[in-house]
Design a protein around this motif. Structure first.
Motif, PDB file in Angstrom:
ATOM      1  N   ARG A  24       0.834  -1.275  -0.075  1.00 51.94           N
ATOM      2  CA  ARG A  24       0.026  -0.073   0.077  1.00 51.94           C
ATOM      3  C   ARG A  24       0.932   1.246  -0.147  1.00 51.94           C
ATOM      4  NH1 ARG A  24      -5.253  -1.660   1.530  1.00 51.94           N
ATOM      5  NH2 ARG A  24      -5.423  -3.879   0.761  1.00 51.94           N
ATOM      6  N   THR A  25       0.231   2.166  -0.510  1.00 48.23           N
ATOM      7  CA  THR A  25       0.995   3.664  -0.568  1.00 48.23           C
ATOM      8  C   THR A  25       1.191   4.499   0.679  1.00 48.23           C
ATOM      9  OG1 THR A  25      -1.062   4.568  -1.107  1.00 48.23           O
ATOM     10  CG2 THR A  25       0.527   4.047  -2.967  1.00 48.23           C
ATOM     11  N   ARG A  26       0.200   3.791   1.731  1.00 52.30           N
ATOM     12  CA  ARG A  26       0.264   4.323   3.142  1.00 52.30           C
ATOM     13  C   ARG A  26      -0.400   3.154   4.082  1.00 52.30           C
ATOM     14  NH1 ARG A  26      -4.740   5.343   4.704  1.00 52.30           N
ATOM     15  NH2 ARG A  26      -6.345   5.919   3.337  1.00 52.30           N
ATOM     16  N   PRO A  27      -0.124   3.231   5.421  1.00 45.87           N
ATOM     17  CA  PRO A  27      -0.764   2.232   5.798  1.00 45.87           C
ATOM     18  C   PRO A  27      -2.038   2.328   6.315  1.00 45.87           C
ATOM     19  CG  PRO A  27       1.198   3.393   7.369  1.00 45.87           C
ATOM     20  CD  PRO A  27       0.831   3.972   5.989  1.00 45.87           C
ATOM     21  N   PRO A  28      -3.061   1.309   5.989  1.00 41.32           N
ATOM     22  CA  PRO A  28      -4.389   1.271   6.505  1.00 41.32           C
ATOM     23  C   PRO A  28      -4.561   1.749   7.898  1.00 41.32           C
ATOM     24  CG  PRO A  28      -3.788  -0.731   5.368  1.00 41.32           C
ATOM     25  CD  PRO A  28      -2.619  -0.055   5.699  1.00 41.32           C
ATOM     26  N   VAL A  29      -5.668   2.520   8.129  1.00 41.71           N
ATOM     27  CA  VAL A  29      -6.039   2.917   9.381  1.00 41.71           C
ATOM     28  C   VAL A  29      -7.326   2.486   9.844  1.00 41.71           C
ATOM     29  CG1 VAL A  29      -6.594   5.291  10.860  1.00 41.71           C
ATOM     30  CG2 VAL A  29      -4.684   5.238   9.081  1.00 41.71           C
ATOM     31  N   LEU A  30      -7.210   1.932  11.188  1.00 45.52           N
ATOM     32  CA  LEU A  30      -8.656   1.674  11.984  1.00 45.52           C
ATOM     33  C   LEU A  30      -8.862   2.119  12.922  1.00 45.52           C
ATOM     34  CD1 LEU A  30     -10.837  -0.670  12.369  1.00 45.52           C
ATOM     35  CD2 LEU A  30      -9.156  -2.010  13.814  1.00 45.52           C
ATOM     36  N   ALA A  31      -9.952   2.945  13.092  1.00 44.59           N
ATOM     37  CA  ALA A  31     -10.215   3.717  14.169  1.00 44.59           C
ATOM     38  C   ALA A  31     -11.425   2.898  14.985  1.00 44.59           C
ATOM     39  CB  ALA A  31     -11.027   4.959  13.685  1.00 44.59           C
ATOM     40  N   ILE A  32     -10.843   2.684  16.241  1.00 44.39           N
ATOM     41  CA  ILE A  32     -12.105   2.077  17.258  1.00 44.39           C
ATOM     42  C   ILE A  32     -12.457   3.228  18.219  1.00 44.39           C
ATOM     43  CG2 ILE A  32     -11.991   0.258  18.973  1.00 44.39           C
ATOM     44  CD1 ILE A  32      -9.882  -1.305  17.729  1.00 44.39           C
TER      45      ILE A  32
END
Ligand code: NAP
Length: 302
Positions: A24-32
């Protein structure tokens, strides 16, 4: 007996996910979003954070007081919906009873609904759409069976439990994969008979060691998937609510985690069985991040 070891399956899938993140071009982000400070939720979130970090995903946790106004939570959800770099949003359940769970979950943009619990995602699963997000526990059960080459298509499957979060989506996903699924709940009069006739029994009822040899054939052909997570005292008699007791001081006090299946009672008569802990639990975490990578793929350019 074959042990359906969720930790081993998780380790194997983890490598694949980490490679995928690197592309990926940037790390995926998960918001909890966490409301309140339940020990159980803290433990689950910690596991998600840890797993996310090991595969290169950013996991951010927003902690709100348990008396927070619903409108404030909605405001945060709206903000996260709009943040381009946030790929997935998860409302850690359970939330305080005073809050409207369905309304809050439906505030999450379906494209960022990593847990597949918005009405839009539920409807899209109901229509059998391939792009629909499968709730993490249900996907975890499916992937555990798949990883250990347990056939699903054309097999008789009993799913004990029909909750919106676990039993129902698990039954749906197994049916979509060709399983001949019968769902049992607390009012089903012949759960024992249905279990005895099944090739696979998935137990998600929240009752410690409920499923004994009385529900299982003794011919070594059945597979049992234990979704239950129950914290009990050493004697197993008392159920401790709202705690995940896995740290060393808890163990020293004689508290432990058990599933909905009496593992010791049935292990010698089944073909395969998942343990608790170490079965569906790790697969649920893995499945959450598989969901995240799939939905974030649609948000990101390679
Ligand atoms: P839940 O909302 O309390 O639902 C329990 C379900 O079990 C209900 O549908 C209930 O029927 C049914 N049930 C109760 N007694 C039964 C019986 N004797 N025979 C057949 N069905 C019976 O619980 P949940 O959220 O689905 O969770 C179930 C278990 O899975 C819990 O132990 C929970 O901790 C665990 N869990 C594990 C994971 C994981 O990642 N491994 C994730 C989530 C939950 P009615 O509908 O008729 O009341």
């Amino acid at each position: 007996m074959m042990l359906l070891d969720g930790k081993a399956a998780q380790d194997a899938i983890k490598q694949k996910l980490a490679k995928e993140v690197q592309k990926r071009t940037r790390p995926p982000v998960l918001a909890i979003i966490q409301i309140g400070d339940r020990a159980e939720s803290n433990a689950y979130i910690e596991r998600k954070k840890k797993f996310g970090e090991t595969i290169g995903v950013t996991v951010s946790v927003l902690r709100l007081q348990d008396d927070v106004a619903e409108s404030v939570i909605e405001g945060h959800i709206q903000r996260l919906n709009q943040e381009i770099e946030v790929d997935g949003i998860l409302l850690q359940l359970p939330i305080p009873k005073e809050l409207d769970r369905t309304r809050l979950i439906d505030g999450i943009l379906p494209a960022k609904d990593v847990d597949g619990l918005t009405s839009t995602q539920i409807a899209s699963r109901g229509r059998g759409e391939l792009r629909a997000v499968i709730p993490a526990t249900a996907r975890g059960v499916l992937e555990l069976l798949t990883f250990y080459n347990i056939p699903i298509s054309g097999k008789k499957i009993a799913v004990l439990g029909r909750s919106a979060l676990v039993g129902t989506p698990t039954a749906d996903v197994l049916r979509q994969n060709g399983g001949l699924v019968t769902v049992c709940h607390s009012k089903t009069p012949n759960t024992q008979e249905i279990s005895l006739e099944s090739d696979i029994i998935v137990v998600a009822i929240g009752r410690p060691k409920f499923l004994t040899h009385k529900y299982v054939r003794s011919d070594g052909t059945q597979t049992i998937v234990d979704v239950g997570i129950n914290a009990v005292t050493e004697t197993g008699e008392e159920r401790l609510e709202d705690q995940v007791l896995l740290n060393s001081s808890d163990k020293a006090q004689g508290n432990k985690l058990v599933g909905d299946v009496d593992f010791e009672d049935v292990q010698s008569i089944v073909h395969s069985i998942s343990p608790v802990p170490g079965g569906v639990g790790p697969m649920t975490v893995t499945a959450l991040f598989e969901n995240l990578l799939e939905i974030s793929k649609k948000h990101q350019e390679y």
